[in-house]
Design an enzyme around this catalytic site. Structure first.
Site, PDB file in Angstrom:
ATOM      1  N   ASP A  56     -74.299   2.765  51.029  1.00 31.66           N
ATOM      2  CA  ASP A  56     -75.125   3.393  49.993  1.00 31.66           C
ATOM      3  C   ASP A  56     -76.023   2.361  49.336  1.00 31.66           C
ATOM      4  OD1 ASP A  56     -73.404   6.014  49.830  1.00 31.66           O
ATOM      5  OD2 ASP A  56     -71.983   4.366  49.633  1.00 31.66           O
ATOM      6  N   HIS A 114     -66.876   4.753  56.644  1.00 27.44           N
ATOM      7  CA  HIS A 114     -67.458   5.246  55.398  1.00 27.44           C
ATOM      8  C   HIS A 114     -67.389   4.163  54.314  1.00 27.44           C
ATOM      9  CE1 HIS A 114     -66.937   7.720  51.584  1.00 27.44           C
ATOM     10  NE2 HIS A 114     -68.130   8.086  52.018  1.00 27.44           N
TER      11      HIS A 114
END
Length: 240
Positions: A35, A6
């Site tokens: 992201d 992550h």
């Protein structure tokens, strides 16, 4: 069950940096979640927040920086002084790195366009993925269902994982609406009846963000296909 890092190996290295991605790869992950936002001059960059304040020594919105200005910021010292040389990567830099790896890994690109509308982000992103011929190694996700609908219209087969927080009765219909292959949900969703419904309808379940190895067996029972964690090393030891 696959293990995705992550924002890279973000439990031990500054999130969304090339170092965090390299360390995740070295640990043996199946995939990396990252992201993307867009700069003032249209460069797709890898950073979680709309503002640079939390993870750099700068102040302001990503959209108000030129890329060359953003590159001057220190994206590591907030985590620890020894990471002072880390920078905010361009997505192009990450995809070049992925292309050169010895072992194929998946890259989950989360479009952070639910708060700010970045014009033509989907078009630019898909064009770049195509240039690097990484269509089979990328999963697109976003909390913005309209963005995922646009991505699907632009590309009929690229993998999409619709993102939801909590137990959402609209999750499966929304995923079906955009012809998604997966749903990315939190622990409450993947362990719920809605999560079971998703699996029964042929959707893959990926869960975020899990850092406690005690839930591994529950996730396997729920037929979760991948977990996203800040500490991939813990789970790779569990699942190997």
């Amino acid at each position: 069950m696959e293990v995705y890092a992550h924002r890279g190996f973000s439990g031990e290295y500054p999130e969304n940096t090339m170092l965090a991605f390299q360390k995740a790869y070295d640990a043996g992950v199946d995939g990396i979640e990252l992201d993307v936002q867009m700069t003032k001059d249209g460069e797709i960059v890898v950073i979680h927040d709309e503002r640079v304040d939390r993870t750099t020594n700068g102040i302001g919105y990503v959209k108000d920086f030129l890329y060359k200005q953003l590159r001057l910021l220190d994206a590591g010292s907030w985590f620890h002084d020894r990471f002072a040389r880390q920078r905010v990567p361009a997505l192009m830099e990450v995809l070049e790195w992925v292309q050169d790896l010895d072992k194929e890994i998946m890259i989950n690109i989360e479009l952070k366009n639910n708060a700010i509308d970045y014009p033509k982000l989907e078009e630019k992103l898909l064009k770049m993925i195509g240039q690097f011929q990484l269509e089979k190694q990328v999963v697109l996700s976003s909390f913005n269902i309209y963005s995922m609908l646009k991505a699907r219209r632009l590309h009929p087969s690229i993998e999409i994982g619709t993102l939801f927080a909590g137990v959402h009765k609209g999750a499966v219909p929304s995923a079906k609406l955009v012809n998604a292959q997966a749903i990315h949900g939190d622990l409450s969703f993947v362990l719920s009846s809605e999560g079971r419904k998703a699996v029964a309808q042929g959707l893959k379940l990926r869960v975020y963000t899990v850092n406690d190895t005690k839930v591994t067996a529950m996730l396997q029972d729920a037929e979760v296909s991948a977990l996203m964690t800040d500490f991939p090393n813990k789970f790779l030891a569990e699942t190997s």
